[in-house]
Design an enzyme around this catalytic site. Structure first.
Site, PDB file in Angstrom:
ATOM      1  N   HIS A  49     -13.408 -62.200 -80.522  1.00 50.89           N
ATOM      2  CA  HIS A  49     -12.550 -62.635 -79.421  1.00 50.89           C
ATOM      3  C   HIS A  49     -11.954 -61.439 -78.676  1.00 50.89           C
ATOM      4  O   HIS A  49     -11.985 -60.323 -79.170  1.00 50.89           O
ATOM      5  CB  HIS A  49     -11.436 -63.562 -79.919  1.00 50.89           C
ATOM      6  CG  HIS A  49     -10.464 -62.902 -80.831  1.00 50.89           C
ATOM      7  ND1 HIS A  49     -10.735 -62.657 -82.154  1.00 50.89           N
ATOM      8  CD2 HIS A  49      -9.214 -62.433 -80.607  1.00 50.89           C
ATOM      9  CE1 HIS A  49      -9.687 -62.063 -82.708  1.00 50.89           C
ATOM     10  NE2 HIS A  49      -8.758 -61.906 -81.796  1.00 50.89           N
ATOM     11  N   HIS A  51      -8.524 -60.123 -76.279  1.00 51.75           N
ATOM     12  CA  HIS A  51      -7.145 -60.286 -75.804  1.00 51.75           C
ATOM     13  C   HIS A  51      -6.925 -59.311 -74.667  1.00 51.75           C
ATOM     14  O   HIS A  51      -7.269 -58.128 -74.792  1.00 51.75           O
ATOM     15  CB  HIS A  51      -6.126 -59.919 -76.892  1.00 51.75           C
ATOM     16  CG  HIS A  51      -5.922 -60.945 -77.926  1.00 51.75           C
ATOM     17  ND1 HIS A  51      -4.929 -61.895 -77.846  1.00 51.75           N
ATOM     18  CD2 HIS A  51      -6.578 -61.180 -79.085  1.00 51.75           C
ATOM     19  CE1 HIS A  51      -4.969 -62.661 -78.920  1.00 51.75           C
ATOM     20  NE2 HIS A  51      -5.970 -62.251 -79.685  1.00 51.75           N
ATOM     21  N   TYR A 114       1.413 -57.100 -79.954  1.00 50.29           N
ATOM     22  CA  TYR A 114       0.514 -58.075 -80.567  1.00 50.29           C
ATOM     23  C   TYR A 114      -0.940 -57.739 -80.253  1.00 50.29           C
ATOM     24  O   TYR A 114      -1.795 -57.721 -81.138  1.00 50.29           O
ATOM     25  CB  TYR A 114       0.866 -59.482 -80.066  1.00 50.29           C
ATOM     26  CG  TYR A 114      -0.068 -60.551 -80.558  1.00 50.29           C
ATOM     27  CD1 TYR A 114      -0.006 -61.009 -81.873  1.00 50.29           C
ATOM     28  CD2 TYR A 114      -1.015 -61.114 -79.713  1.00 50.29           C
ATOM     29  CE1 TYR A 114      -0.872 -61.991 -82.330  1.00 50.29           C
ATOM     30  CE2 TYR A 114      -1.876 -62.097 -80.153  1.00 50.29           C
ATOM     31  CZ  TYR A 114      -1.803 -62.533 -81.458  1.00 50.29           C
ATOM     32  OH  TYR A 114      -2.668 -63.502 -81.907  1.00 50.29           O
ATOM     33  N   GLN A 118      -4.507 -56.166 -82.798  1.00 50.65           N
ATOM     34  CA  GLN A 118      -5.581 -57.128 -83.079  1.00 50.65           C
ATOM     35  C   GLN A 118      -6.571 -56.608 -84.100  1.00 50.65           C
ATOM     36  O   GLN A 118      -6.976 -57.336 -84.988  1.00 50.65           O
ATOM     37  CB  GLN A 118      -6.308 -57.527 -81.792  1.00 50.65           C
ATOM     38  CG  GLN A 118      -5.555 -58.508 -80.958  1.00 50.65           C
ATOM     39  CD  GLN A 118      -5.262 -59.767 -81.734  1.00 50.65           C
ATOM     40  OE1 GLN A 118      -6.150 -60.496 -82.153  1.00 50.65           O
ATOM     41  NE2 GLN A 118      -3.991 -60.041 -81.952  1.00 50.65           N
TER      42      GLN A 118
END
Length: 123
Positions: A49, A51, A114, A118
Site C-alpha cells: 500500500h 500513504h 504516521y 509505515q
C-alpha cells in the site's frame, strides 16, 4: 491550499512494493504530483500500500488526483517492471478503492509522523 492524507492498496494486497519497484514508484508519484501542481509533503509505502500527505489547490478534485496517481503510476511501473503483470496475474496494479482524509494544521504533524513510520510499523 488543501491538505489530504491518501492511501491506496495493491490489487489483492500483493506485496510488490519493495526494492527497485518501491524506489521507482516513489519517483513516479513525485513526478506525477509535480506535473499536476501537487506538493508531496510525505510519501511512504508498505509492501502492499501507499500513504501520501499532499497539498493542492482547491480546483483539484480527489477523483482526478487519484486517477492521475494510480493510472499513470501503474502504466509506468508495468513498463519498467513487466514482471509485475505476472505477479498480479495480468491484472490491474491497484485496488479500485482508496482512502482520503482532509488534514488540518492541528493534525498535520501527527499524520506526517504516521506516514514516516509505515515501513517500521508494518515489518
Amino acid at each position: 491550499m488543501l491538505y489530504y492524507h491518501i492511501v491506496w492498496c495493491v490489487k489483492h494486497r500483493y506485496p510488490i512494493l519493495q526494492g527497485q519497484v518501491e524506489t521507482d514508484l516513489k519517483e513516479i508519484l513525485t513526478d506525477i504530483a509535480s506535473d499536476n501542481e501537487i506538493v508531496v509533503l510525505e510519501l511512504e509505502t508498505g509492501k502492499d500500500h501507499v500513504h501520501m500527505l499532499i497539498s493542492c489547490k482547491s480546483q483539484h478534485v480527489i477523483p482526478s488526483i487519484m486517477k492521475a496517481f494510480k493510472g499513470s503510476s501503474a502504466r509506468k511501473l508495468f513498463l519498467k517492471h513487466p514482471e509485475l503483470k505476472n505477479k498480479l496475474w495480468g491484472d490491474h496494479m491497484w485496488n479500485s478503492s482508496y482512502f482520503v482524509s482532509t488534514v488540518s494544521d492541528n493534525t498535520e504533524e501527527q499524520i506526517k509522523h504516521y506516514i514516516q513510520n509505515q515501513q517500521i510499523d508494518h515489518r
